[in-house]
Design a protein around this motif. Structure first.
Motif, PDB file in Angstrom:
ATOM      1  N   SER A 193       8.265   2.291  -5.644  1.00 29.43           N
ATOM      2  CA  SER A 193       7.215   1.290  -5.877  1.00 29.43           C
ATOM      3  C   SER A 193       7.002   0.527  -4.577  1.00 29.43           C
ATOM      4  O   SER A 193       7.954   0.025  -3.978  1.00 29.43           O
ATOM      5  N   PHE A 194       5.747   0.446  -4.132  1.00 27.23           N
ATOM      6  CA  PHE A 194       5.461  -0.238  -2.866  1.00 27.23           C
ATOM      7  C   PHE A 194       3.991  -0.632  -2.811  1.00 27.23           C
ATOM      8  O   PHE A 194       3.180  -0.205  -3.653  1.00 27.23           O
ATOM      9  N   GLU A 195       3.673  -1.472  -1.834  1.00 27.76           N
ATOM     10  CA  GLU A 195       2.303  -1.918  -1.594  1.00 27.76           C
ATOM     11  C   GLU A 195       1.993  -1.709  -0.120  1.00 27.76           C
ATOM     12  O   GLU A 195       2.765  -2.137   0.746  1.00 27.76           O
ATOM     13  N   GLU A 196       0.865  -1.075   0.172  1.00 31.17           N
ATOM     14  CA  GLU A 196       0.571  -0.727   1.563  1.00 31.17           C
ATOM     15  C   GLU A 196      -0.935  -0.653   1.794  1.00 31.17           C
ATOM     16  O   GLU A 196      -1.708  -0.359   0.872  1.00 31.17           O
ATOM     17  N   TYR A 197      -1.334  -0.918   3.053  1.00 29.91           N
ATOM     18  CA  TYR A 197      -2.737  -0.791   3.437  1.00 29.91           C
ATOM     19  C   TYR A 197      -3.033   0.673   3.731  1.00 29.91           C
ATOM     20  O   TYR A 197      -2.294   1.345   4.460  1.00 29.91           O
ATOM     21  N   TYR A 198      -4.145   1.175   3.144  1.00 26.33           N
ATOM     22  CA  TYR A 198      -4.525   2.573   3.346  1.00 26.33           C
ATOM     23  C   TYR A 198      -5.834   2.612   4.106  1.00 26.33           C
ATOM     24  O   TYR A 198      -6.912   2.321   3.574  1.00 26.33           O
ATOM     25  N   GLU A 199      -5.746   2.948   5.398  1.00 21.79           N
ATOM     26  CA  GLU A 199      -6.898   2.854   6.289  1.00 21.79           C
ATOM     27  C   GLU A 199      -8.076   3.737   5.887  1.00 21.79           C
ATOM     28  O   GLU A 199      -9.227   3.299   5.990  1.00 21.79           O
ATOM     29  N   PRO A 200      -7.851   4.988   5.426  1.00 23.80           N
ATOM     30  CA  PRO A 200      -9.016   5.837   5.084  1.00 23.80           C
ATOM     31  C   PRO A 200      -9.979   5.210   4.082  1.00 23.80           C
ATOM     32  O   PRO A 200     -11.169   5.506   4.086  1.00 23.80           O
ATOM     33  N   ASP A 202      -9.844   1.722   3.541  1.00 18.60           N
ATOM     34  CA  ASP A 202      -9.892   0.305   3.919  1.00 18.60           C
ATOM     35  C   ASP A 202      -9.511  -0.584   2.745  1.00 18.60           C
ATOM     36  O   ASP A 202     -10.248  -1.475   2.340  1.00 18.60           O
ATOM     37  N   ALA A 203      -8.326  -0.325   2.205  1.00 19.17           N
ATOM     38  CA  ALA A 203      -7.898  -1.097   1.042  1.00 19.17           C
ATOM     39  C   ALA A 203      -6.376  -1.155   0.987  1.00 19.17           C
ATOM     40  O   ALA A 203      -5.680  -0.275   1.514  1.00 19.17           O
ATOM     41  N   TYR A 204      -5.865  -2.219   0.346  1.00 14.33           N
ATOM     42  CA  TYR A 204      -4.442  -2.325   0.042  1.00 14.33           C
ATOM     43  C   TYR A 204      -4.218  -1.717  -1.338  1.00 14.33           C
ATOM     44  O   TYR A 204      -4.923  -2.039  -2.295  1.00 14.33           O
ATOM     45  N   LEU A 205      -3.221  -0.821  -1.432  1.00  7.31           N
ATOM     46  CA  LEU A 205      -2.934  -0.154  -2.688  1.00  7.31           C
ATOM     47  C   LEU A 205      -1.527  -0.509  -3.162  1.00  7.31           C
ATOM     48  O   LEU A 205      -0.577  -0.550  -2.371  1.00  7.31           O
ATOM     49  N   GLU A 206      -1.418  -0.776  -4.457  1.00  5.56           N
ATOM     50  CA  GLU A 206      -0.122  -0.950  -5.097  1.00  5.56           C
ATOM     51  C   GLU A 206       0.221   0.370  -5.753  1.00  5.56           C
ATOM     52  O   GLU A 206      -0.537   0.869  -6.601  1.00  5.56           O
ATOM     53  N   VAL A 207       1.352   0.953  -5.392  1.00  3.94           N
ATOM     54  CA  VAL A 207       1.672   2.329  -5.783  1.00  3.94           C
ATOM     55  C   VAL A 207       2.993   2.371  -6.543  1.00  3.94           C
ATOM     56  O   VAL A 207       3.966   1.686  -6.178  1.00  3.94           O
ATOM     57  N   ARG A 208       3.017   3.203  -7.609  1.00  3.60           N
ATOM     58  CA  ARG A 208       4.251   3.516  -8.333  1.00  3.60           C
ATOM     59  C   ARG A 208       4.305   5.025  -8.479  1.00  3.60           C
ATOM     60  O   ARG A 208       3.383   5.632  -9.059  1.00  3.60           O
ATOM     61  N   ALA A 209       5.373   5.623  -7.959  1.00  2.00           N
ATOM     62  CA  ALA A 209       5.506   7.085  -7.955  1.00  2.00           C
ATOM     63  C   ALA A 209       6.733   7.492  -8.765  1.00  2.00           C
ATOM     64  O   ALA A 209       7.831   6.947  -8.540  1.00  2.00           O
ATOM     65  N   PHE A 210       6.550   8.450  -9.706  1.00  2.00           N
ATOM     66  CA  PHE A 210       7.635   8.914 -10.575  1.00  2.00           C
ATOM     67  C   PHE A 210       7.850  10.406 -10.326  1.00  2.00           C
ATOM     68  O   PHE A 210       6.979  11.238 -10.651  1.00  2.00           O
ATOM     69  N   PRO A 211       9.002  10.764  -9.766  1.00  6.79           N
ATOM     70  CA  PRO A 211       9.255  12.182  -9.448  1.00  6.79           C
ATOM     71  C   PRO A 211       9.869  12.931 -10.624  1.00  6.79           C
ATOM     72  O   PRO A 211      10.452  12.343 -11.536  1.00  6.79           O
ATOM     73  N   SER A 212       9.727  14.217 -10.588  1.00  7.61           N
ATOM     74  CA  SER A 212      10.448  15.112 -11.485  1.00  7.61           C
ATOM     75  C   SER A 212      10.762  16.369 -10.679  1.00  7.61           C
ATOM     76  O   SER A 212      10.315  16.510  -9.542  1.00  7.61           O
ATOM     77  N   GLU A 213      11.530  17.277 -11.278  1.00  4.97           N
ATOM     78  CA  GLU A 213      11.889  18.485 -10.531  1.00  4.97           C
ATOM     79  C   GLU A 213      10.673  19.355 -10.240  1.00  4.97           C
ATOM     80  O   GLU A 213      10.687  20.150  -9.301  1.00  4.97           O
ATOM     81  N   SER A 214       9.614  19.178 -11.041  1.00  2.91           N
ATOM     82  CA  SER A 214       8.453  20.046 -10.854  1.00  2.91           C
ATOM     83  C   SER A 214       7.284  19.358 -10.157  1.00  2.91           C
ATOM     84  O   SER A 214       6.227  19.942  -9.996  1.00  2.91           O
ATOM     85  N   GLY A 215       7.457  18.082  -9.746  1.00  2.00           N
ATOM     86  CA  GLY A 215       6.338  17.435  -9.067  1.00  2.00           C
ATOM     87  C   GLY A 215       6.455  15.920  -9.024  1.00  2.00           C
ATOM     88  O   GLY A 215       7.543  15.351  -9.186  1.00  2.00           O
ATOM     89  N   LEU A 216       5.330  15.265  -8.836  1.00  2.00           N
ATOM     90  CA  LEU A 216       5.290  13.810  -8.677  1.00  2.00           C
ATOM     91  C   LEU A 216       4.064  13.251  -9.386  1.00  2.00           C
ATOM     92  O   LEU A 216       2.952  13.785  -9.215  1.00  2.00           O
ATOM     93  N   SER A 217       4.277  12.203 -10.188  1.00  2.00           N
ATOM     94  CA  SER A 217       3.173  11.495 -10.834  1.00  2.00           C
ATOM     95  C   SER A 217       3.012  10.140 -10.150  1.00  2.00           C
ATOM     96  O   SER A 217       3.988   9.411  -9.966  1.00  2.00           O
TER      97      SER A 217
END
Length: 630
Positions: A193-200, A202-217
């Protein structure tokens, strides 16, 4: 979301996995109520916040399942049910009683997910996408499609995005915090879980990433506006803290604090100029200046007030807010103030000291602003201006008290010295008169008493003259001069009134000023046989003889003068002329000219002394309002 570590929202084939925790039941407000949940549970129920909701109230079944109670009794319990928000998707729910009495519920969807456009994840308000273990897109909702397609520089549909390699499609994202965080989550199989500026985009995004053995949501949302609000609040806090540091630093000189405020305000408003100025009549003086080094504007510079925008703020006694002067106030567009270029944006507040406009505290620039000054910016300038006004008021009161203390010290000195002399004379003369009965001894007593009366009257007059004039009116200077002449012993003297103007003044105090000047001229006067002054407007009893002294009252460009043809002012006396108790005459009290100076100052006038054309004394008063001819 809460309880992010309870598991990913789905695996590689998009099977929803939900996790919730219910309270221990030890208190009524947590009995069977949800206290934690993961992102998949929020998405599947269509609710962003589940806190305080009973588990059974989320389900589509009309009858309660009793899952939580069964788990409390038996340690474990299972049930098959669907959420009311998505009745077509069945879940196997498994509930376990934990050591602390709480109940943990995990659910796995047992029915095939709905078609792509009707999937449960489409109800998620956040942007959502999923990738497989080769970083190829397996799912994209509409919110995520807009952002991902924008970053790719395309307008691909959701279907067109599926199967594309994330890092190949968006190469600019490689070696960014997003890339690093996603890679770390996949490698560790721990949510990120993190918050970062995404230049492409031009916005700040709050992100939550949940991994599994077969991929990432991945869930993410645009938090740019929230971030901007936070940065705005932080900036406001910084400005307020700086203002407090400056204004509360009582050990620093007023001048230094004003200069710091002007610098802070200019930086805060993004303008080049900040000034504290004083308005006196038609003149506008820059007292303190913050400006570029090559601006050609310095403290002490004086310009006509009509050339400044501050005139409007001072006249209306209201804060003047002009982000674009040419647009907002075209009639002020050609005013340059103290700089060489016209002012194009302006924010200034009037400084009011003891009920009167002192000047202005303002900020401006030669370039217009794209956006208007907001309420916060106006409020900050008003706060600074109010502090300046309070400080100037306090300083004026302190100066007045200091003058009064000086007067009290002078009074004490005079009472102890000057009054003691005639008292000693009176005491000795009374003893002589009692013994001898000589009329001369009694006359000496009377002269001592008269002397003490003169001193007391002048002391009382001086005490009254220091207060500023609060109410003034147009006064006929010639008429007041004639009235004042009647109050002095003018036998053998002449008054020559040449004034034809009215002045704005307190009539009583103006008469007091003139009476003291006349008395001073008569006390120091001498025969002037060569005087050629006109006598047609004179008063006095000369019996055809040359007057002892002739006193003239006349007009100047911005005031008036009182002159005589007596012996003039000794050079060594000029420096101390207006001091309390100073006199070149043995019979004078030393307060006459001091009273003149006090009355002039109370009106806001300036008095100077010089030689008259006839060789006597000339007292000139400038800064006098009025000046209209009668």
């Amino acid at each position: 979301m809460n309880d992010e570590d309870s598991g990913p929202p789905g695996d590689g084939d998009d099977v929803p996995r939900v996790s919730l925790t219910c309270g221990s039941g030890e208190a009524d407000d947590t009995d069977g109520h949800i206290t934690a949940w993961n992102a998949a549970a929020a998405a599947a129920t269509g609710r962003e916040h589940l806190g305080g909701v009973r588990f059974d109230d989320l389900l589509a079944a009309e009858e309660p399942t009793g899952l939580v109670d069964a788990a409390r009794r038996n340690g474990d319990a299972t049930v098959e049910a669907a959420f009311a928000n998505a009745p077509g998707v069945q879940y196997d729910f498994h509930a376990t009683r934990l050591v602390d009495g709480t109940v943990s519920i995990h659910g796995v969807a047992t029915t095939p997910p709905a078609p792509l456009e009707e999937s449960w994840v489409d109800r998620v308000t956040d942007a959502f996408f999923a990738v497989d273990d080769d970083w190829r897109l397996t799912y994209v909702n509409e919110e995520a499609r807009e952002i991902i397609a924008s970053a790719m520089g395309t307008d691909y549909s959701r279907q067109e995005l599926l199967g594309r390699h994330l890092w190949t499609a968006i190469p600019d994202a490689v070696d960014t915090p997003f890339y690093d965080q996603y890679q770390a989550a996949m490698a560790s199989q721990e949510p990120a879980s993190f918050e970062e500026y995404y230049e492409p985009v031009d916005a700040y995004l709050e992100v939550r990433a949940f991994p599994s053995e077969s991929g990432l949501s991945v869930y993410f949302r645009d938090v740019t506006r929230r971030r901007e609000r936070l940065e705005t609040l932080e900036e406001r806090e910084r400005v307020l803290r700086r203002l407090y540091e400056v204004t509360s630093a009582g050990d620093r000189p007023f001048e230094e604090r004003v200069e710091t405020l002007l610098a802070v305000g200019s930086e805060f408003l993004c303008v080049d100029y900040g000034t504290l100025s004083r308005i006196s009549g038609d003149e506008y003086e820059f007292e303190y200046v913050h400006a570029p080094p090559d601006a050609g504007l310095e403290p002490g510079d004086v310009v006509p007030v009509e050339t400044t925008n501050c005139e409007r703020a001072a006249t209306t006694e209201e804060t003047l807010v002009l982000a674009n002067v040419e647009r907002d106030a075209p009639d002020l567009a050609d005013r340059a103030g103290g700089g060489g270029d016209s002012i194009s944006s302006y924010l200034g507040a009037p400084i009011v000291v003891e009920g009167e406009v002192y000047g202005t505290f303002c900020f401006y620039d030669t370039d217009p602003r794209e956006e208007r000054f907001d309420d916060w910016e106006v409020t900050v300038v008003d706060l600074m201006a109010q502090w300046v006004a309070n400080e100037l008021t306090d300083r004026r009161i302190r100066e007045r008290l200091e003058r009064q203390n000086e007067q009290l010290a002078d009074f004490a000195s005079i009472v102890s010295h000057d009054l003691r002399n005639p008292l000693n004379v009176l005491d000795g003369s009374l003893d002589l008169a009692a013994e001898s009965g000589d009329p001369e001894d009694f006359q000496r007593c009377q002269r001592a008493v008269d002397r003490m009366n003169e001193l007391v009257e002048d002391l009382l007059a001086l005490a009254r003259t220091g207060e500023p004039v609060s109410e003034s009116e147009p006064v006929d200077l010639a008429a007041v001069a004639r009235d004042a002449w009647e109050t002095v012993e003018n036998d053998g003297a002449a008054l020559n009134v040449q004034s034809t103007q009215s002045v704005s003044a307190d009539r009583s105090r103006l008469q007091q000023l003139l009476s003291n000047l006349f008395r001073n001229a008569l006390e120091h006067g001498s025969v002037a046989p060569d005087s050629q002054a006109p006598q047609d407007d004179s008063e006095g009893d000369s019996d055809g003889r040359d007057p002892v002294v002739t006193v003239t009252v006349g007009d100047t460009d911005d005031g008036f003068y009182v002159a005589d043809d007596g012996p003039g002012i000794p050079a060594e006396a000029r420096e101390d002329l207006f001091d309390h108790g100073f006199s070149t005459s043995a019979d004078g009290t030393g307060f006459g000219l001091s009273i003149v100076a006090e009355v002039a100052d109370a009106h806001g006038w300036t008095v100077t002394a010089a030689d008259s054309a006839a060789g006597g004394a000339r007292f000139e008063f400038t800064g006098v309002d009025g000046g209209s001819e009668i």
